[in-house]
Design a protein around this motif. Structure first.
Motif, mmCIF file in Angstrom:
data_model
loop_
_atom_site.group_PDB
_atom_site.id
_atom_site.type_symbol
_atom_site.label_atom_id
_atom_site.label_comp_id
_atom_site.label_asym_id
_atom_site.label_seq_id
_atom_site.Cartn_x
_atom_site.Cartn_y
_atom_site.Cartn_z
ATOM 1 N N LYS A 100 0.896 -1.203 -0.099
ATOM 2 C CA LYS A 100 0.036 0.147 0.024
ATOM 3 C C LYS A 100 0.730 1.133 0.116
ATOM 4 N N VAL A 101 1.976 1.220 0.708
ATOM 5 C CA VAL A 101 2.978 2.259 0.671
ATOM 6 C C VAL A 101 3.425 2.595 -0.774
ATOM 7 N N GLY A 102 3.698 1.542 -1.462
ATOM 8 C CA GLY A 102 4.190 1.651 -2.851
ATOM 9 C C GLY A 102 2.929 2.198 -3.574
ATOM 10 N N LEU A 103 1.860 1.723 -3.522
ATOM 11 C CA LEU A 103 0.646 2.056 -4.155
ATOM 12 C C LEU A 103 0.473 3.698 -3.907
ATOM 13 N N MET A 104 0.823 4.204 -2.788
ATOM 14 C CA MET A 104 0.494 5.660 -2.323
ATOM 15 C C MET A 104 1.801 6.480 -3.060
ATOM 16 N N TRP A 105 2.923 5.851 -3.156
ATOM 17 C CA TRP A 105 3.850 6.331 -4.016
ATOM 18 C C TRP A 105 3.545 6.598 -5.450
ATOM 19 N N ALA A 106 2.908 5.502 -6.093
ATOM 20 C CA ALA A 106 2.580 5.341 -7.418
ATOM 21 C C ALA A 106 1.535 6.396 -7.732
ATOM 22 N N ILE A 107 0.574 6.720 -6.779
ATOM 23 C CA ILE A 107 -0.709 7.419 -7.015
ATOM 24 C C ILE A 107 0.198 9.077 -7.170
ATOM 25 N N SER A 108 0.826 9.291 -5.990
ATOM 26 C CA SER A 108 1.448 10.694 -5.904
ATOM 27 C C SER A 108 2.473 10.957 -7.213
ATOM 28 N N SER A 109 3.067 10.150 -7.904
ATOM 29 C CA SER A 109 4.019 10.462 -8.851
ATOM 30 C C SER A 109 3.625 10.005 -10.363
ATOM 31 N N TYR A 110 2.298 9.398 -10.474
ATOM 32 C CA TYR A 110 1.721 8.854 -11.761
ATOM 33 C C TYR A 110 1.504 9.917 -12.823
ATOM 34 N N ASP A 111 1.813 9.868 -13.779
ATOM 35 C CA ASP A 111 1.637 10.668 -15.239
ATOM 36 C C ASP A 111 0.959 9.915 -16.258
ATOM 37 N N PRO A 112 -0.432 10.023 -16.307
ATOM 38 C CA PRO A 112 -1.102 9.395 -17.349
ATOM 39 C C PRO A 112 -0.665 9.303 -18.663
ATOM 40 N N ALA A 113 0.166 10.175 -19.014
ATOM 41 C CA ALA A 113 0.991 9.968 -20.549
ATOM 42 C C ALA A 113 1.959 8.826 -20.440
ATOM 43 N N ARG A 114 2.288 8.343 -19.233
ATOM 44 C CA ARG A 114 3.329 7.216 -19.378
ATOM 45 C C ARG A 114 2.724 5.773 -19.457
#
Length: 298
Positions: A100-114
């Motif tokens: 879940k910690v990794g999921l939160m990091w992914a949410i905060s850094s996600y760029d839909p263009a990727r």
């Protein structure tokens, strides 16, 4: 010959999931922009009461939206955790909390263009789950050695197939096959044991107080106070730099090394998204590291 194709229901479910995710992240980006504008106005001192209320509402909306994204994507945590761990492990809760910690990091850094969020989230979830597996199952290995463990074990199997099961271990040969250092091979195949926290530091007598008791002792005489200050100075100057960021955080919070009140294992676990037992294991490993690092400094 008939080749099975994904059902239309499965394909449409995947499409609906991705569409929902895309919509949620579009809303999140819009909220981030609105929050940035409102905070800039408040920081500039030009905001009225209505603007401050709008900022608080937007912050609550942002938190609720982030929580909704976590719920929608929590299946990724369960799926990836099951890929890297045993399904019958007693630490399943800790592994999913780490994911879940990794999921939160992914949410905060996600760029839909990727690309799709599920692909973006894979690496951070994997990283945190593997870190938790290392802490639970192989606490005597540093993270770098743990990441190389699979390839080292594979190289060892290949070596034994050629040399025979009774052949003496050739660390240099295994290191060459695995593409790692010989020292890494030795640490993985012959990991050092972690001494009990109740045992005295190496090279010292039985009368020496263990680290856990030194740091947590609530009442001290003047001589004890001097010794404790020397111990804490050694911890700060020589011990803490030998720990990783999470171990430093746990010890600092647990024993109030930054001058703040000491916190319980459960309280720290809530901050890190780990169970009480998970935090206790991190604390035990960190204290054992301090024992080995600064035993001669006190």
């Amino acid at each position: 010959m008939h080749i099975a194709q994904p059902s239309s229901d499965e394909g449409s479910a995947t499409g609906r999931f991705r569409t929902r995710n895309d919509d949620l992240f579009v809303r999140r980006r819009e909220l981030q922009e609105r929050l940035a504008a409102l905070r800039a106005e408040v920081d500039a001192g030009t905001a009225d009461t209505r603007t401050e209320l709008a900022l608080r509402r937007a912050e609550r909306e942002f938190e609720d939206l982030t929580h909704e994204i976590v719920i929608v994507n929590y299946g990724l945590v369960r799926r990836y955790a099951s890929m890297f761990t045993s399904k019958s492990t007693e630490h399943r809760e800790d592994f999913e909390s780490a994911g879940k910690v990794g999921l939160m990091w992914a949410i905060s850094s996600y760029d839909p263009a990727r690309g799709p969020f599920s692909s973006w989230a894979f690496k951070p979830i994997q990283r945190e789950v593997l870190r938790a597996v290392r802490d639970a199952d192989h606490p005597n290995l540093n993270l770098g050695d743990f990441e190389k463990r699979p390839v080292i074990l594979e190289a060892e199997r290949a070596f034994l197939e050629e040399a025979g099961p009774d052949a003496p271990t050739d660390h240099a040969d295994i290191a060459r096959r695995a593409g790692v250092t010989e020292a890494q091979v030795r640490r993985v195949l012959d990991p050092p044991g972690l001494d009990s926290l109740q045992a005295p530091p190496k090279g010292q007598g039985e009368g020496v107080v263990p680290w856990e008791e030194r740091l947590a002792d609530p009442s001290r005489a003047l001589e004890d106070e001097v010794l404790l200050r020397l111990s804490l100075r050694a911890v700060t100057d020589r011990g803490l730099p030998s720990l990783d960021a999470r171990e430093q955080y746990v010890l600092t919070r647990r024993f109030g090394l930054d001058g703040e009140p000491e916190q319980s294992l459960r309280g720290i676990g809530e901050q890190l998204g780990l169970s009480r037992e998970g935090v206790r294991q991190i604390q035990q490993k960190a204290l054992a590291k301090l024992d080995h690092t600064i035993a001669d400094a006190v």
